[in-house]
Design a protein around this motif. Sequence first.
Motif, PDB file in Angstrom:
ATOM      1  N   GLY A   1       4.554  15.688  -9.610  1.00 11.28           N
ATOM      2  CA  GLY A   1       4.635  16.194  -8.247  1.00 11.28           C
ATOM      3  C   GLY A   1       3.444  15.858  -7.369  1.00 11.28           C
ATOM      4  N   MET A   2       2.333  15.432  -7.958  1.00 12.57           N
ATOM      5  CA  MET A   2       1.156  15.089  -7.165  1.00 12.57           C
ATOM      6  C   MET A   2       1.359  13.769  -6.433  1.00 12.57           C
ATOM      7  N   LYS A   3       0.766  13.653  -5.250  1.00 12.05           N
ATOM      8  CA  LYS A   3       0.793  12.407  -4.502  1.00 12.05           C
ATOM      9  C   LYS A   3      -0.339  11.505  -4.982  1.00 12.05           C
ATOM     10  N   SER A   4      -0.041  10.215  -5.071  1.00 10.59           N
ATOM     11  CA  SER A   4      -1.020   9.256  -5.565  1.00 10.59           C
ATOM     12  C   SER A   4      -0.898   7.960  -4.780  1.00 10.59           C
ATOM     13  N   ARG A   5      -2.049   7.394  -4.424  1.00 11.50           N
ATOM     14  CA  ARG A   5      -2.032   6.124  -3.699  1.00 11.50           C
ATOM     15  C   ARG A   5      -2.268   4.967  -4.663  1.00 11.50           C
ATOM     16  N   GLY A   6      -1.494   3.907  -4.497  1.00 14.92           N
ATOM     17  CA  GLY A   6      -1.691   2.687  -5.270  1.00 14.92           C
ATOM     18  C   GLY A   6      -1.562   1.474  -4.378  1.00 14.92           C
ATOM     19  N   ILE A   7      -2.379   0.477  -4.637  1.00 13.20           N
ATOM     20  CA  ILE A   7      -2.245  -0.813  -3.971  1.00 13.20           C
ATOM     21  C   ILE A   7      -1.672  -1.769  -5.006  1.00 13.20           C
ATOM     22  N   TYR A   8      -0.606  -2.442  -4.658  1.00 18.26           N
ATOM     23  CA  TYR A   8       0.086  -3.279  -5.632  1.00 18.26           C
ATOM     24  C   TYR A   8       0.245  -4.707  -5.099  1.00 18.26           C
ATOM     25  N   GLU A   9       0.064  -5.670  -5.995  1.00 15.36           N
ATOM     26  CA  GLU A   9       0.395  -7.061  -5.657  1.00 15.36           C
ATOM     27  C   GLU A   9       1.449  -7.539  -6.653  1.00 15.36           C
ATOM     28  N   THR A  10       2.570  -7.976  -6.121  1.00 14.88           N
ATOM     29  CA  THR A  10       3.719  -8.363  -6.945  1.00 14.88           C
ATOM     30  C   THR A  10       4.365  -9.608  -6.337  1.00 14.88           C
TER      31      THR A  10
ATOM     32  N   ASP B   1       0.884  -1.175   0.000  1.00 17.87           N
ATOM     33  CA  ASP B   1       0.000   0.000   0.000  1.00 17.87           C
ATOM     34  C   ASP B   1       0.917   1.219   0.000  1.00 17.87           C
ATOM     35  N   VAL B   2       0.968   1.936  -1.136  1.00 19.94           N
ATOM     36  CA  VAL B   2       1.983   2.966  -1.342  1.00 19.94           C
ATOM     37  C   VAL B   2       1.346   4.301  -1.700  1.00 19.94           C
ATOM     38  N   VAL B   3       1.819   5.362  -1.086  1.00 24.41           N
ATOM     39  CA  VAL B   3       1.534   6.715  -1.555  1.00 24.41           C
ATOM     40  C   VAL B   3       2.830   7.241  -2.166  1.00 24.41           C
TER      41      VAL B   3
END
Length: 387
Positions: free
Chosen positions: A260-269, A252-254
């Motif tokens: 320059g904008m902050k963005s949240r992503g949920i990743y499965e790797t 779970d990454v911001v």
Amino acid sequence: MKVVLAYSGGLDTSAILVYLKKKGFDVIAFCANIGQDEDFDSVKKRALELGASKVIIEDLREEFAKNYIFPMLRANPEYEGYLLGTSIARPIIAKRQVEIAISEKADAVAHGATGKGNDQIRFELTYMKFAPHLKIIAPWREWEFKSRKDLFDFLRKEGFVISYEEKLYSVDENLMHTSFEGGIIEDISKPYPDTIFKKTLPPEKAIDSGEEVEIEFEKGDPVSVNGERMTCAQIIQKLNEIGGRNGIGIRDVVETRANGMKSRGIYETPGVECILFARKSLEGICLDGNVRKIASFLSPIYSELVYKGLWFSPEREALQTFFDKISERINGKIRLRLYKGNFKILFRESPNSLYKKEAVSFETYGDMVKWSEGFIRTLGLRFLLSE
């Protein structure tokens, strides 16, 4: 004019296909199979029904793994906690798209990336690198549509019905990872739903027994899993399966976008998470400490270049030479126990190991003990001279 469109078969690129047709373009739809769960026959049929003059679908999974993912992994890549699964996928799609455009004598290339994200940068820098003469069409930056509902209404007005539902979040999948962004994911005050995942079980739902896996490396790249040699793509797929059922690889990454904008992503790797943990653990016994220190300085620079679409830049290629060189020593095997999202090292061995138990052990003594005083006094010489 003729245009080659990076086509996924979804609502956005379907609307773009029709939009380009209305503007008078002869549209060739190109879809790359890079490991996403997709019915490619349906994708081709849909593109033809929407008016594409030609549909090209190519299986790029092995090239993606061998020439993009594996070289990147030699640099232990990570951008603000993100393992770059989407970032590394765009260059291979865009490069092949350009090659098709040139062979088809097209005048332009088009993509469906939005005007706020990183993908527009990744696609267009690759276009510019390999075919600066081609016109770049980015419909999300020029049309009047504001939402996916607008796209659905546009297609229906043009006589096409594409399945549409208000998505709770967007999904991007390939062989390396799946990302979940937008919609409910954007609320950072709430946890992600455990139901979103496609490759990985949440750790608390992973198998109770755990599982052991052995990975062999040659020159920094994995070459076998549990004693079975496989292709690059097969290794990632196999480790996706093993890691996924053991809850490995959820992040779970911001992150900070290129703009320059902050963005949240949920990743499965799951598979690549297994490879990176194993590789770093093997690296620890194979590489000199100062080499590892230099690598740790350069890895964030390399990762940012990949993130910002500069895969084909001379600076990334120069750094790649360094990481390829130091990876020549990373050979050997490592066995891990996976358990509900965690790793335990069971053994690691390498013909290039710099770890010497006899030398490092507190149970043995010799001349090295006598050498310590001189080393320490030399190290602290500046303190002695400051008195």
